[in-house]
Write a protein that holds these residues in place. Structure first.
Motif, PDB file in Angstrom:
ATOM      1  N   GLU A 221       0.843  -1.195   0.000  1.00 55.46           N
ATOM      2  CA  GLU A 221       0.000   0.000   0.000  1.00 55.46           C
ATOM      3  C   GLU A 221       0.876   1.242   0.000  1.00 55.46           C
ATOM      4  OE1 GLU A 221      -3.159   2.100   3.045  1.00 55.46           O
ATOM      5  OE2 GLU A 221      -3.347  -0.067   2.723  1.00 55.46           O
ATOM      6  N   PHE A 222       0.508   2.213  -0.835  1.00 55.46           N
ATOM      7  CA  PHE A 222       1.247   3.471  -0.879  1.00 55.46           C
ATOM      8  C   PHE A 222       0.298   4.580  -1.339  1.00 55.46           C
ATOM      9  CE2 PHE A 222       1.576   1.369  -4.916  1.00 55.46           C
ATOM     10  CZ  PHE A 222       1.518   2.354  -5.887  1.00 55.46           C
ATOM     11  N   GLU A 223       0.768   5.817  -1.188  1.00 58.25           N
ATOM     12  CA  GLU A 223      -0.063   6.972  -1.548  1.00 58.25           C
ATOM     13  C   GLU A 223       0.752   7.924  -2.418  1.00 58.25           C
ATOM     14  OE1 GLU A 223      -1.936  10.556   1.001  1.00 58.25           O
ATOM     15  OE2 GLU A 223      -2.698   8.559   1.566  1.00 58.25           O
ATOM     16  N   PHE A 224       0.123   8.417  -3.476  1.00 60.66           N
ATOM     17  CA  PHE A 224       0.801   9.370  -4.357  1.00 60.66           C
ATOM     18  C   PHE A 224      -0.250  10.293  -4.975  1.00 60.66           C
ATOM     19  CE2 PHE A 224      -0.685   5.999  -6.947  1.00 60.66           C
ATOM     20  CZ  PHE A 224      -0.739   6.415  -8.271  1.00 60.66           C
ATOM     21  N   ARG A 233      -4.801  15.070  -7.451  1.00 63.95           N
ATOM     22  CA  ARG A 233      -5.645  14.302  -6.548  1.00 63.95           C
ATOM     23  C   ARG A 233      -4.774  13.318  -5.778  1.00 63.95           C
ATOM     24  NH1 ARG A 233     -10.438  16.509  -5.938  1.00 63.95           N
ATOM     25  NH2 ARG A 233     -11.322  14.486  -5.397  1.00 63.95           N
ATOM     26  N   TYR A 234      -5.090  13.119  -4.515  1.00 60.17           N
ATOM     27  CA  TYR A 234      -4.388  12.136  -3.696  1.00 60.17           C
ATOM     28  C   TYR A 234      -4.990  10.748  -3.941  1.00 60.17           C
ATOM     29  CZ  TYR A 234      -2.107  15.837  -1.000  1.00 60.17           C
ATOM     30  OH  TYR A 234      -1.336  16.908  -0.623  1.00 60.17           O
ATOM     31  N   ILE A 235      -4.138   9.782  -4.236  1.00 56.58           N
ATOM     32  CA  ILE A 235      -4.570   8.416  -4.526  1.00 56.58           C
ATOM     33  C   ILE A 235      -3.888   7.456  -3.557  1.00 56.58           C
ATOM     34  CG2 ILE A 235      -4.667   6.582  -6.248  1.00 56.58           C
ATOM     35  CD1 ILE A 235      -6.350   9.040  -6.951  1.00 56.58           C
ATOM     36  N   ARG A 236      -4.708   6.650  -2.890  1.00 56.34           N
ATOM     37  CA  ARG A 236      -4.166   5.558  -2.071  1.00 56.34           C
ATOM     38  C   ARG A 236      -4.291   4.272  -2.874  1.00 56.34           C
ATOM     39  NH1 ARG A 236      -6.314   5.724   3.541  1.00 56.34           N
ATOM     40  NH2 ARG A 236      -4.584   7.193   3.776  1.00 56.34           N
ATOM     41  N   ALA A 237      -3.184   3.612  -3.108  1.00 52.00           N
ATOM     42  CA  ALA A 237      -3.149   2.413  -3.955  1.00 52.00           C
ATOM     43  C   ALA A 237      -2.715   1.207  -3.142  1.00 52.00           C
ATOM     44  CB  ALA A 237      -2.193   2.612  -5.129  1.00 52.00           C
ATOM     45  N   THR A 238      -3.387   0.102  -3.381  1.00 50.13           N
ATOM     46  CA  THR A 238      -2.964  -1.197  -2.855  1.00 50.13           C
ATOM     47  C   THR A 238      -2.760  -2.107  -4.061  1.00 50.13           C
ATOM     48  OG1 THR A 238      -4.229  -0.903  -0.820  1.00 50.13           O
ATOM     49  CG2 THR A 238      -3.533  -3.142  -1.360  1.00 50.13           C
ATOM     50  N   PRO A 249       6.966 -12.109 -12.495  1.00 55.20           N
ATOM     51  CA  PRO A 249       5.699 -11.375 -12.455  1.00 55.20           C
ATOM     52  C   PRO A 249       4.990 -11.436 -13.807  1.00 55.20           C
ATOM     53  CG  PRO A 249       7.476 -10.069 -11.485  1.00 55.20           C
ATOM     54  CD  PRO A 249       8.120 -11.233 -12.172  1.00 55.20           C
ATOM     55  N   ILE A 250       3.704 -11.778 -13.780  1.00 57.84           N
ATOM     56  CA  ILE A 250       2.942 -11.852 -15.027  1.00 57.84           C
ATOM     57  C   ILE A 250       1.730 -10.921 -15.024  1.00 57.84           C
ATOM     58  CG2 ILE A 250       3.655 -14.203 -15.554  1.00 57.84           C
ATOM     59  CD1 ILE A 250       0.957 -15.155 -14.448  1.00 57.84           C
ATOM     60  N   GLU A 251       1.343 -10.428 -13.864  1.00 55.37           N
ATOM     61  CA  GLU A 251       0.139  -9.607 -13.803  1.00 55.37           C
ATOM     62  C   GLU A 251       0.163  -8.785 -12.527  1.00 55.37           C
ATOM     63  OE1 GLU A 251      -4.096 -10.803 -15.416  1.00 55.37           O
ATOM     64  OE2 GLU A 251      -3.886 -11.480 -13.346  1.00 55.37           O
ATOM     65  N   MET A 252      -0.425  -7.604 -12.582  1.00 50.70           N
ATOM     66  CA  MET A 252      -0.560  -6.776 -11.385  1.00 50.70           C
ATOM     67  C   MET A 252      -2.025  -6.402 -11.210  1.00 50.70           C
ATOM     68  SD  MET A 252       1.287  -3.229 -10.192  1.00 50.70           S
ATOM     69  CE  MET A 252       0.167  -2.079 -10.996  1.00 50.70           C
ATOM     70  N   HIS A 253      -2.505  -6.552  -9.981  1.00 48.98           N
ATOM     71  CA  HIS A 253      -3.851  -6.121  -9.601  1.00 48.98           C
ATOM     72  C   HIS A 253      -3.713  -4.943  -8.642  1.00 48.98           C
ATOM     73  CE1 HIS A 253      -6.071  -9.650 -11.185  1.00 48.98           C
ATOM     74  NE2 HIS A 253      -4.894 -10.232 -11.019  1.00 48.98           N
ATOM     75  N   GLY A 254      -4.574  -3.960  -8.815  1.00 51.62           N
ATOM     76  CA  GLY A 254      -4.507  -2.805  -7.938  1.00 51.62           C
ATOM     77  C   GLY A 254      -5.883  -2.256  -7.612  1.00 51.62           C
ATOM     78  N   VAL A 255      -6.036  -1.755  -6.386  1.00 49.46           N
ATOM     79  CA  VAL A 255      -7.231  -1.037  -5.959  1.00 49.46           C
ATOM     80  C   VAL A 255      -6.796   0.380  -5.614  1.00 49.46           C
ATOM     81  CG1 VAL A 255      -9.078  -0.874  -4.271  1.00 49.46           C
ATOM     82  CG2 VAL A 255      -8.343  -3.120  -5.092  1.00 49.46           C
ATOM     83  N   LEU A 378     -13.879  -3.767   2.646  1.00 53.46           N
ATOM     84  CA  LEU A 378     -12.733  -3.974   3.513  1.00 53.46           C
ATOM     85  C   LEU A 378     -11.692  -4.861   2.840  1.00 53.46           C
ATOM     86  CD1 LEU A 378     -11.934  -3.082   6.364  1.00 53.46           C
ATOM     87  CD2 LEU A 378     -12.809  -5.248   7.223  1.00 53.46           C
ATOM     88  N   ARG A 379     -12.129  -5.926   2.167  1.00 53.63           N
ATOM     89  CA  ARG A 379     -11.192  -6.826   1.494  1.00 53.63           C
ATOM     90  C   ARG A 379     -10.445  -6.115   0.372  1.00 53.63           C
ATOM     91  NH1 ARG A 379      -8.793 -10.704   3.355  1.00 53.63           N
ATOM     92  NH2 ARG A 379      -8.691 -11.796   1.361  1.00 53.63           N
ATOM     93  N   ARG A 380     -11.096  -5.183  -0.296  1.00 50.49           N
ATOM     94  CA  ARG A 380     -10.430  -4.483  -1.386  1.00 50.49           C
ATOM     95  C   ARG A 380      -9.515  -3.366  -0.862  1.00 50.49           C
ATOM     96  NH1 ARG A 380     -12.099  -5.086  -6.642  1.00 50.49           N
ATOM     97  NH2 ARG A 380     -13.870  -6.469  -7.023  1.00 50.49           N
ATOM     98  N   MET A 381      -9.979  -2.618   0.147  1.00 51.24           N
ATOM     99  CA  MET A 381      -9.245  -1.443   0.589  1.00 51.24           C
ATOM    100  C   MET A 381      -8.222  -1.765   1.674  1.00 51.24           C
ATOM    101  SD  MET A 381     -12.343   1.323   0.737  1.00 51.24           S
ATOM    102  CE  MET A 381     -11.344   2.351   1.792  1.00 51.24           C
TER     103      MET A 381
END
Length: 519
Positions: A221-224, A233-238, A249-255, A378-381
């Protein structure tokens, strides 16, 4: 032999009777929509229909019959349009060959209360104990769930994305386009494209996140900040990487969640902190902003409500919360919950859940649907966070309370000087990606007290929570017998947290006569 004679023979067959007992016992403990049928045959031995003899509690048909209400229903007698369809032919083949089959996206058309109704199912059929086991999934239910998920993403201002490193393909949820201010016709933004829209001061944050992801064995998790239109805009990414068998690595998932408004609020709170001399003053101020508590009881439709928050002595900023709000003149939302942990992280997760639950309630979600959506949120964030909750809706017109639990201590119903536990357990929030909840209901009487609380009220090291419930019930019963004046105030004042190292929320509601109520 006529169908009637054949039916009598089937019903009196000891083997069938034994099978019914065994199959029903099996269906009672599995969470699927399923029924077990016996074939009805004519004098030539041909199958002319199937009759339900056992049903799972979750089974529900197009007419709204559920569970054991389906026992005795015949397929063609009740659903005549099934005849000669691929589904009916599949049933006959399964009974003939013994090989299971699956009919994918079977479209069923039938009049429900005189109105043509279209439903889409995937049905799995298997032969079991000389009968037919049918297990189905209703896809229009899935479509409604997808709509609720989209609604939840909008309320939480979050979206999800997927980037395939092998094919170069990317996929975004609709909300992610809104967060980026991007036209869906332009397709998802490639990962390389983020450098062009990232705030220059946050390049190092993103580069560090990439480095962490390449070595991490889980989400990071990070914020940028990203440029949207003419502003940042502030974005919090997981984000999390999927790897092949070699570890590549073959794939990336992000919320991604737009937390700009939250960040602005946080910045304002930091300004307040600079004016305060003591950190304890700041935490008290933060807790009041996130979850304000009224000093006096408030009047809501059909009830008066008192609430209290007792912070932990060692960590004043915690994850316990409550909500009591009128949804309209006819309904009240009551809720309470506990996010595991203390500090800003727990309080932040608590605020998200509390705000989301209010939005979902105004969107007419029932308590069970609300908890499903909260769990998904909750599971996503915050997949590292667990939480418990009770969600209830009270309708003063009928004095009906409908509620459900997610791993939380039970509500207490106080009638006269007797205390009753309202038990309806469900799994904690944040444990599994997919969960289901059910609701229970009870009719209340004027003068009844409802008590909702977090576990700090009843827990002590080495003591079972049920021991704490027993002590709490005894305290309330004694108070109701002896205390003069307003029972709402008397009970609220007498409750003392047993674990001062944990924060505690207490909500007490007293049912009042309502001129809208009906008998």
């Amino acid at each position: 032999m006529s169908d009637a004679v054949m039916t009598d023979a089937v019903m009196t067959d000891p083997a069938i009777a034994d099978a019914v007992t065994d199959v029903q016992a099996m269906l009672d403990v599995i969470s699927v929509q399923a029924v077990w049928c016996v074939p009805i045959r004519n004098g030539l031995g041909d199958i002319t229909d199937f009759e339900v003899r056992a049903a799972s509690p979750d089974a529900i048909d197009v007419h709204g019959r559920s569970g054991k209400e389906l026992i005795g229903v015949r397929t063609l007698a009740m659903y005549p349009s099934v005849l000669d369809t691929p589904l009916w032919q599949s049933y006959l083949r399964v009974m003939r060959t013994g090989e299971p089959e699956e009919v994918i996206r079977y479209e069923h058309m039938e009049a429900v209360r005189g109105i043509p109704h279209r439903s889409i199912y995937t049905v799995k059929a298997s032969r079991l104990r000389d009968g037919l086991l049918q297990v189905w999934t209703r896809h229009d239910d899935e479509e409604r769930l997808a709509a609720r998920q989209a609604h939840t993403e909008r309320l939480g201002s979050l979206g999800w994305g997927r980037w395939d490193f092998v094919t170069g393909e990317a996929e975004w949820s609709p909300q992610l386009y809104l967060i980026h201010g991007r036209d869906p016709a332009d397709g998802p933004l490639e990962l390389e494209g983020y450098r062009a829209i990232t705030h220059p001061d946050d390049y190092s944050v993103v580069e560090n996140a990439v480095a962490e992801l390449t070595t991490a064995d889980g989400p990071y998790e990070f914020e940028f900040r990203i440029r949207v239109g003419g502003a940042y805009r502030y974005i919090r990414a997981t984000a999390e990487l999927s790897r092949d068998a070699t570890g590549r690595p073959i794939e990336m998932h992000g919320v991604l969640q737009d937390v700009t408004d939250w960040r602005r609020t946080a910045d304002q709170l930091m300004t307040v902190r600079q004016r305060l001399e003591e950190e304890s003053q700041l935490t008290s101020h933060l807790q009041h902003i996130i979850m304000p508590v009224q000093d006096e009881p408030v009047v809501l439709p059909g009830m008066r409500v008192a609430a209290r928050y007792d912070p932990a002595e060692t960590a004043p900023l915690g994850g316990d919360w409550y909500q009591a709000i009128a949804l309209n003149d006819d309904e009240v939302l009551l809720a309470i919950g506990d996010v595991a942990g203390h500090g800003v992280a727990a309080a932040s997760a608590m605020a998200k859940l509390r705000h989301a639950i209010t939005g979902l309630a105004f969107a007419h979600h029932d308590p069970a649907e609300t908890l499903v959506a909260l769990n998904r949120l909750l599971r996503r964030m915050r997949p590292d966070v667990l939480a418990t909750a009770i969600v209830a809706r009270y309708q003063p017109r009928s004095r009906t309370l409908t509620w459900t639990h997610a791993g939380h201590p039970p509500m207490l119903l106080v009638r006269g000087d007797k205390v009753r536990r309202l038990l309806h357990p469900g799994v904690l929030l944040g444990v599994f990606d997919e969960v289901a909840y059910t609701t229970a209901s009870v009719r209340l009487e004027p003068g009844d007290l409802l008590l909702m609380f977090t576990d700090g009220l009843i827990e002590l090291p080495g003591r079972d929570l049920f021991d704490g419930l027993d002590i709490l019930s005894s305290t309330i019963e004694e108070t109701m017998r002896t205390a003069p004046g307003d029972p709402l105030t008397a009970v609220t004042d007498v409750l003392t947290p047993s674990n001062t190292s944990d924060d505690t929320c207490i909500l007490v509601a007293r049912i009042t006569p309502n001129n809208l109520e009906v008998s």
